[in-house]
Design a protein around this motif. Structure first.
Motif, PDB file in Angstrom:
ATOM      1  N   GLU A  36       0.855  -1.182   0.000  1.00  0.00           N
ATOM      2  CA  GLU A  36       0.000   0.000   0.000  1.00  0.00           C
ATOM      3  C   GLU A  36       0.890   1.230   0.000  1.00  0.00           C
ATOM      4  O   GLU A  36       1.749   1.376   0.868  1.00  0.00           O
ATOM      5  N   ILE A  37       0.670   2.100  -0.948  1.00  0.00           N
ATOM      6  CA  ILE A  37       1.463   3.319  -1.041  1.00  0.00           C
ATOM      7  C   ILE A  37       0.942   4.292   0.011  1.00  0.00           C
ATOM      8  O   ILE A  37      -0.187   4.755  -0.074  1.00  0.00           O
ATOM      9  N   GLY A  38       1.784   4.561   1.009  1.00  0.00           N
ATOM     10  CA  GLY A  38       1.399   5.490   2.060  1.00  0.00           C
ATOM     11  C   GLY A  38       1.989   6.864   1.802  1.00  0.00           C
ATOM     12  O   GLY A  38       1.275   7.818   1.516  1.00  0.00           O
ATOM     13  N   THR A  39       3.289   6.938   1.890  1.00  0.00           N
ATOM     14  CA  THR A  39       3.970   8.208   1.678  1.00  0.00           C
ATOM     15  C   THR A  39       5.115   8.017   0.702  1.00  0.00           C
ATOM     16  O   THR A  39       5.575   6.897   0.469  1.00  0.00           O
ATOM     17  N   ALA A  40       5.560   9.120   0.173  1.00  0.00           N
ATOM     18  CA  ALA A  40       6.714   9.124  -0.720  1.00  0.00           C
ATOM     19  C   ALA A  40       7.769  10.043  -0.117  1.00  0.00           C
ATOM     20  O   ALA A  40       7.463  10.925   0.683  1.00  0.00           O
ATOM     21  N   VAL A  41       9.004   9.831  -0.524  1.00  0.00           N
ATOM     22  CA  VAL A  41      10.113  10.661  -0.083  1.00  0.00           C
ATOM     23  C   VAL A  41      10.641  11.439  -1.279  1.00  0.00           C
ATOM     24  O   VAL A  41      10.897  10.863  -2.338  1.00  0.00           O
ATOM     25  N   ALA A  42      10.782  12.741  -1.094  1.00  0.00           N
ATOM     26  CA  ALA A  42      11.447  13.591  -2.074  1.00  0.00           C
ATOM     27  C   ALA A  42      12.779  13.985  -1.439  1.00  0.00           C
ATOM     28  O   ALA A  42      12.813  14.685  -0.435  1.00  0.00           O
ATOM     29  N   CYS A  43      13.863  13.497  -2.007  1.00  0.00           N
ATOM     30  CA  CYS A  43      15.204  13.730  -1.475  1.00  0.00           C
ATOM     31  C   CYS A  43      15.873  14.836  -2.296  1.00  0.00           C
ATOM     32  O   CYS A  43      15.684  14.918  -3.507  1.00  0.00           O
ATOM     33  N   ASN A  44      16.685  15.634  -1.623  1.00  0.00           N
ATOM     34  CA  ASN A  44      17.368  16.720  -2.325  1.00  0.00           C
ATOM     35  C   ASN A  44      18.861  16.455  -2.524  1.00  0.00           C
ATOM     36  O   ASN A  44      19.622  17.387  -2.771  1.00  0.00           O
ATOM     37  N   CYS A  45      19.281  15.186  -2.439  1.00  0.00           N
ATOM     38  CA  CYS A  45      20.687  14.893  -2.710  1.00  0.00           C
ATOM     39  C   CYS A  45      20.983  15.218  -4.182  1.00  0.00           C
ATOM     40  O   CYS A  45      20.073  15.440  -4.982  1.00  0.00           O
ATOM     41  N   SER A  46      22.249  15.231  -4.536  1.00  0.00           N
ATOM     42  CA  SER A  46      22.624  15.631  -5.894  1.00  0.00           C
ATOM     43  C   SER A  46      22.001  14.731  -6.962  1.00  0.00           C
ATOM     44  O   SER A  46      21.710  15.192  -8.063  1.00  0.00           O
ATOM     45  N   MET A  47      21.759  13.481  -6.664  1.00  0.00           N
ATOM     46  CA  MET A  47      21.176  12.551  -7.633  1.00  0.00           C
ATOM     47  C   MET A  47      19.647  12.693  -7.700  1.00  0.00           C
ATOM     48  O   MET A  47      19.080  12.892  -8.766  1.00  0.00           O
ATOM     49  N   CYS A  48      18.987  12.574  -6.560  1.00  0.00           N
ATOM     50  CA  CYS A  48      17.519  12.594  -6.536  1.00  0.00           C
ATOM     51  C   CYS A  48      16.954  13.925  -7.006  1.00  0.00           C
ATOM     52  O   CYS A  48      15.922  13.959  -7.682  1.00  0.00           O
ATOM     53  N   GLN A  49      17.596  15.018  -6.650  1.00  0.00           N
ATOM     54  CA  GLN A  49      17.085  16.320  -7.084  1.00  0.00           C
ATOM     55  C   GLN A  49      17.078  16.405  -8.603  1.00  0.00           C
ATOM     56  O   GLN A  49      16.138  16.899  -9.205  1.00  0.00           O
ATOM     57  N   ARG A  50      18.112  15.900  -9.241  1.00  0.00           N
ATOM     58  CA  ARG A  50      18.181  15.941 -10.703  1.00  0.00           C
ATOM     59  C   ARG A  50      17.156  15.011 -11.347  1.00  0.00           C
ATOM     60  O   ARG A  50      16.600  15.319 -12.390  1.00  0.00           O
ATOM     61  N   LYS A  51      16.923  13.839 -10.728  1.00  0.00           N
ATOM     62  CA  LYS A  51      15.965  12.886 -11.285  1.00  0.00           C
ATOM     63  C   LYS A  51      14.524  13.313 -11.056  1.00  0.00           C
ATOM     64  O   LYS A  51      13.647  12.984 -11.848  1.00  0.00           O
ATOM     65  N   GLY A  52      14.253  13.979  -9.953  1.00  0.00           N
ATOM     66  CA  GLY A  52      12.885  14.371  -9.630  1.00  0.00           C
ATOM     67  C   GLY A  52      12.024  13.210  -9.167  1.00  0.00           C
ATOM     68  O   GLY A  52      10.805  13.252  -9.291  1.00  0.00           O
ATOM     69  N   SER A  53      12.645  12.179  -8.628  1.00  0.00           N
ATOM     70  CA  SER A  53      11.911  11.000  -8.186  1.00  0.00           C
ATOM     71  C   SER A  53      11.073  11.273  -6.950  1.00  0.00           C
ATOM     72  O   SER A  53      11.414  12.105  -6.119  1.00  0.00           O
TER      73      SER A  53
END
Length: 115
Positions: free
Chosen positions: A19-36
């Motif tokens: 069950e999808i509860g929450t998501a994480v938006a990370c601001n590390c150099s990789m995740c910020q560029r991917k927008g995951s």
């Protein structure tokens, strides 16, 4: 509940149970560029529907997380690694899951840049 997802071209496809509860938006150099938007699940809840070799791997920083991406279309559908207790985990990019309302998912912001 089972969810299906893939990269843009479909060369990397998967199913994930939970069950999808929450998501994480990370601001590390990789995740910020991917927008995951990342949903973390136990690795055994994640099942690749395509061969593992279909995805390429990118490692950076401490080389603890295997960032998996499609070498054809460039989309990053998932990553895998272990949690702090040593449990195998998968980080699913919710933007690659079919048919979900991303606006309905609560997003937690994680400061990966400072770690």
């Amino acid at each position: 509940m089972k969810h299906k997802g893939s990269c843009h071209c479909g060369q990397v496809a998967f199913e994930v149970a939970g069950e999808i509860g929450t998501a994480v938006a990370c601001n590390c150099s990789m995740c910020q560029r991917k927008g995951s938007l990342l949903w973390f699940v136990p690795r055994d809840s994640f099942n690749l529907l395509t061969p593992e070799e279909a995805a390429s791997t990118y490692l950076f920083n401490k080389h603890l997380i295997r960032h998996r991406f499609c070498p054809t279309c460039g989309i990053h559908p998932y990553a895998d690694g272990t949690d702090p207790q040593g449990n195998a985990m998968a980080a699913i990019n919710l933007r690659c899951i079919e048919g979900i309302d991303l606006d309905a998912v609560k997003v937690t912001h994680y400061d990966g840049r400072s770690r």
